[in-house]
Design an enzyme around this catalytic site. Structure first.
Site, PDB file in Angstrom:
ATOM      1  N   TYR A  52     -12.815  -2.671   8.034  1.00 46.49           N
ATOM      2  CA  TYR A  52     -12.813  -1.695   6.946  1.00 46.49           C
ATOM      3  C   TYR A  52     -11.379  -1.359   6.557  1.00 46.49           C
ATOM      4  O   TYR A  52     -10.992  -0.210   6.429  1.00 46.49           O
ATOM      5  CB  TYR A  52     -13.591  -0.436   7.357  1.00 46.49           C
ATOM      6  N   ARG A 104     -15.977  -1.794  15.680  1.00 48.62           N
ATOM      7  CA  ARG A 104     -16.079  -1.421  17.098  1.00 48.62           C
ATOM      8  C   ARG A 104     -16.326   0.070  17.227  1.00 48.62           C
ATOM      9  O   ARG A 104     -15.916   0.851  16.357  1.00 48.62           O
ATOM     10  CB  ARG A 104     -14.773  -1.778  17.836  1.00 48.62           C
ATOM     11  N   HIS A 155      -9.802 -15.642   3.389  1.00 48.22           N
ATOM     12  CA  HIS A 155      -8.617 -16.488   3.560  1.00 48.22           C
ATOM     13  C   HIS A 155      -9.018 -17.567   4.572  1.00 48.22           C
ATOM     14  O   HIS A 155      -9.741 -17.283   5.523  1.00 48.22           O
ATOM     15  CB  HIS A 155      -7.435 -15.641   4.066  1.00 48.22           C
ATOM     16  N   GLU A 186       3.887 -17.732   0.248  1.00 44.21           N
ATOM     17  CA  GLU A 186       4.450 -16.550   0.903  1.00 44.21           C
ATOM     18  C   GLU A 186       5.720 -16.881   1.689  1.00 44.21           C
ATOM     19  O   GLU A 186       6.597 -16.042   1.809  1.00 44.21           O
ATOM     20  CB  GLU A 186       3.403 -15.828   1.772  1.00 44.21           C
ATOM     21  N   GLU A 240      17.230  -4.242  -9.397  1.00 46.75           N
ATOM     22  CA  GLU A 240      16.936  -4.807 -10.719  1.00 46.75           C
ATOM     23  C   GLU A 240      15.910  -5.935 -10.662  1.00 46.75           C
ATOM     24  O   GLU A 240      15.398  -6.373 -11.696  1.00 46.75           O
ATOM     25  CB  GLU A 240      18.241  -5.293 -11.381  1.00 46.75           C
TER      26      GLU A 240
HETATM   27  P1  NAD Z   1      -6.478  -5.143   7.134  1.00 44.65           P
HETATM   28  O1  NAD Z   1      -5.416  -5.355   8.136  1.00 44.65           O
HETATM   29  O2  NAD Z   1      -6.228  -4.263   5.977  1.00 44.65           O
HETATM   30  O3  NAD Z   1      -7.786  -4.523   7.811  1.00 44.65           O
HETATM   31  C1  NAD Z   1      -8.359  -5.014   8.932  1.00 44.65           C
HETATM   32  C2  NAD Z   1      -9.450  -4.082   9.443  1.00 44.65           C
HETATM   33  O4  NAD Z   1     -10.074  -4.779  10.515  1.00 44.65           O
HETATM   34  C3  NAD Z   1      -8.945  -2.780  10.045  1.00 44.65           C
HETATM   35  O5  NAD Z   1      -8.874  -1.750   9.110  1.00 44.65           O
HETATM   36  C4  NAD Z   1     -10.021  -2.512  11.058  1.00 44.65           C
HETATM   37  O6  NAD Z   1     -11.150  -1.912  10.434  1.00 44.65           O
HETATM   38  C5  NAD Z   1     -10.439  -3.879  11.526  1.00 44.65           C
HETATM   39  N1  NAD Z   1      -9.794  -4.337  12.789  1.00 44.65           N
HETATM   40  C6  NAD Z   1      -8.465  -4.360  13.079  1.00 44.65           C
HETATM   41  N2  NAD Z   1      -8.259  -4.861  14.312  1.00 44.65           N
HETATM   42  C7  NAD Z   1      -9.482  -5.158  14.812  1.00 44.65           C
HETATM   43  C8  NAD Z   1      -9.925  -5.708  16.031  1.00 44.65           C
HETATM   44  N3  NAD Z   1      -9.063  -6.043  17.012  1.00 44.65           N
HETATM   45  N4  NAD Z   1     -11.255  -5.902  16.182  1.00 44.65           N
HETATM   46  C9  NAD Z   1     -12.141  -5.560  15.217  1.00 44.65           C
HETATM   47  N5  NAD Z   1     -11.754  -5.042  14.037  1.00 44.65           N
HETATM   48  C10 NAD Z   1     -10.453  -4.840  13.835  1.00 44.65           C
HETATM   49  O7  NAD Z   1      -6.977  -6.590   6.676  1.00 44.65           O
HETATM   50  P2  NAD Z   1      -7.039  -7.176   5.195  1.00 44.65           P
HETATM   51  O8  NAD Z   1      -5.678  -7.222   4.614  1.00 44.65           O
HETATM   52  O9  NAD Z   1      -8.136  -6.516   4.442  1.00 44.65           O
HETATM   53  O10 NAD Z   1      -7.435  -8.695   5.513  1.00 44.65           O
HETATM   54  C11 NAD Z   1      -8.747  -9.096   5.795  1.00 44.65           C
HETATM   55  C12 NAD Z   1      -8.901 -10.539   5.333  1.00 44.65           C
HETATM   56  O11 NAD Z   1      -8.749 -10.588   3.916  1.00 44.65           O
HETATM   57  C13 NAD Z   1      -7.870 -11.482   5.925  1.00 44.65           C
HETATM   58  O12 NAD Z   1      -8.479 -12.735   6.131  1.00 44.65           O
HETATM   59  C14 NAD Z   1      -6.851 -11.590   4.808  1.00 44.65           C
HETATM   60  O13 NAD Z   1      -6.109 -12.798   4.847  1.00 44.65           O
HETATM   61  C15 NAD Z   1      -7.758 -11.553   3.599  1.00 44.65           C
HETATM   62  N6  NAD Z   1      -7.145 -11.150   2.331  1.00 44.65           N
HETATM   63  C16 NAD Z   1      -6.417 -10.005   2.258  1.00 44.65           C
HETATM   64  C17 NAD Z   1      -5.897  -9.605   1.046  1.00 44.65           C
HETATM   65  C18 NAD Z   1      -5.125  -8.313   0.920  1.00 44.65           C
HETATM   66  O14 NAD Z   1      -4.626  -8.050  -0.132  1.00 44.65           O
HETATM   67  N7  NAD Z   1      -4.997  -7.476   1.942  1.00 44.65           N
HETATM   68  C19 NAD Z   1      -6.129 -10.374  -0.108  1.00 44.65           C
HETATM   69  C20 NAD Z   1      -6.911 -11.522  -0.022  1.00 44.65           C
HETATM   70  C21 NAD Z   1      -7.410 -11.898   1.214  1.00 44.65           C
END
Ligand code: NAD
Ligand code: MG
Length: 341
Positions: A30, A53, A112, A199, A235
């Site tokens: 989340y 969890r 991803h 990236e 800038e």
């Molecule tokens: P995030 O780091 O924002 O959130 C991860 C969430 O996972 C945490 O808020 C928590 O609820 C949960 N979490 C963290 N550690 C945990 C653990 N050990 N066990 C169980 N749950 C746990 O992640 P995100 O940036 O939303 O990325 C999620 C996926 O989306 C990744 O595969 C990322 O590459 C992909 N993605 C992200 C973006 C972006 O802009 N953030 C864009 C496109 C794709």
């Protein structure tokens, strides 16, 4: 050159929603993407359960947002579509915890492709493996959806056990708002390799290194760090905003002819094309992935070292002081923001 897209772009009207209507979706995590996708699905009338969890600090937030919460294992067992939205580095461990809930015909979905493409997660052959990736951070995925708009997205199918994987991914993309803006099809390989290359070489690695070395070059030559900061970092935003709005030509048209001539004739000198190709090769042959996986297993010693050096760099201290001067500016911006922001 062609004026047509090289790939089909899918919009709302291209989607058959029945592929998701009677299915339960488990959103695991989340965070940035998880909170946005889970709420958009819920608002689109899809049955959603958030997998977290018992100890997770996000539980309260998900419940406050009106969503049902369960452990990752029981959410996955109940659901037909299981969406991995925990950080990429923890996904293999979360997968071990939910694997038993992946029934034949279920879908394991990603935003991803790293863990599938580099073999860190190997789902059984009787499940669909798909990707729906909004090309935008989560808060915009949510905010645009609430305004009746959406962010563009990608879909990909790695494994199609049911024959419905692609249609279902499109239906999911519609439910989170992406087909309002347009969805294009890619593969796990293409998404991962272009994402990592971008990236490393251009966005996060390339730009920061260019800014830092530009700053150091001026400071080493005796110019003031404040001037160097404005020229090389502050800038940058103005230039990138112009590129984002109207491409390179909008930027060249907006700067002086002197800046345009100097930039066009000198830019090439700071770019190492072979270095870029080396970066791409290490992404393609898995060398970077192996390094990063080993780094995580060793508790990130190099990561911590690089991060420490970055934090201690003079540009950070100068920047922190100078950004104070802009505090009034940001406060004014906030007052003008629309109420729904
Ligand atoms: P995030 O780091 O924002 O959130 C991860 C969430 O996972 C945490 O808020 C928590 O609820 C949960 N979490 C963290 N550690 C945990 C653990 N050990 N066990 C169980 N749950 C746990 O992640 P995100 O940036 O939303 O990325 C999620 C996926 O989306 C990744 O595969 C990322 O590459 C992909 N993605 C992200 C973006 C972006 O802009 N953030 C864009 C496109 C794709
Ligand atoms: Mg299941």
């Amino acid at each position: 050159m062609t004026d047509e897209f090289t790939t089909d772009v899918h919009y709302d009207d291209d989607v058959d929603e029945s592929y998701i209507e009677d299915r339960t979706v488990a959103v695991l995590g989340y965070g940035s993407q998880g909170h946005a996708q889970a709420q958009n699905l819920d608002d689109s009338g899809v049955d959603v359960v958030v997998g977290l969890r018992n100890s997770s600090s996000s539980r309260a937030a998900a419940e406050e947002d009106g969503l049902r919460v369960a452990t990752p294992a029981s959410a996955a067992a109940e659901a037909d579509i299981i969406v991995m939205l925990v950080p990429d580095t923890v996904q293999p461990a979360v997968y071990d915890a939910i694997e038993d809930g992946l029934d034949a015909g279920d879908t394991l979905q990603f935003a991803h492709g790293f863990n599938i493409h580099y073999g860190q997660i190997e789902p059984s052959e009787d499940v669909d493996v798909t990707m729906v990736a909004p090309k935008s951070p989560g808060h915009l995925v949510r905010r645009t959806y609430e305004r009746g708009e959406g962010t563009p997205g990608l879909i990909a199918v790695e494994q199609d056990a049911t024959g419905d994987a692609r249609q279902e991914a499109l239906a999911y993309a519609k439910a989170v708002g992406c087909t309002r803006a347009g969805v294009i099809e890619t593969t796990f390989q293409e998404e991962v390799e272009t994402d990592l290359f971008g990236e490393q070489a251009v966005l996060c690695g390339g730009v920061t290194e260019m800014v830092k070395v530009g700053f150091e070059t001026l400071v080493d030559a005796g110019y003031s760090p404040e001037m160097a900061y404005f020229e090389c970092l502050n800038e940058l935003k103005l230039i990138v905003d112009l590129m984002y709005e109207g491409g390179h030509m909008e930027m060249w048209n907006s700067v002086s002819d002197t800046a345009e001539y100097g930039g066009l004739t000198r830019g090439e000198e700071v770019i190492d094309r072979e270095g870029m190709e080396t970066i791409l090769e290490a992404v393609q042959n898995g060398e970077f992935a192996r390094e990063w996986i080993a780094e995580n297993q060793a508790n990130r010693p190099a990561y911590k070292q690089y991060r420490g050096a970055e934090q201690d760099h003079e540009i950070e201290r100068v920047g922190a002081r100078l950004r104070e001067l802009f505090a009034w500016d940001e406060a004014a911006d906030k007052h003008e923001a629309p109420a729904d922001d």
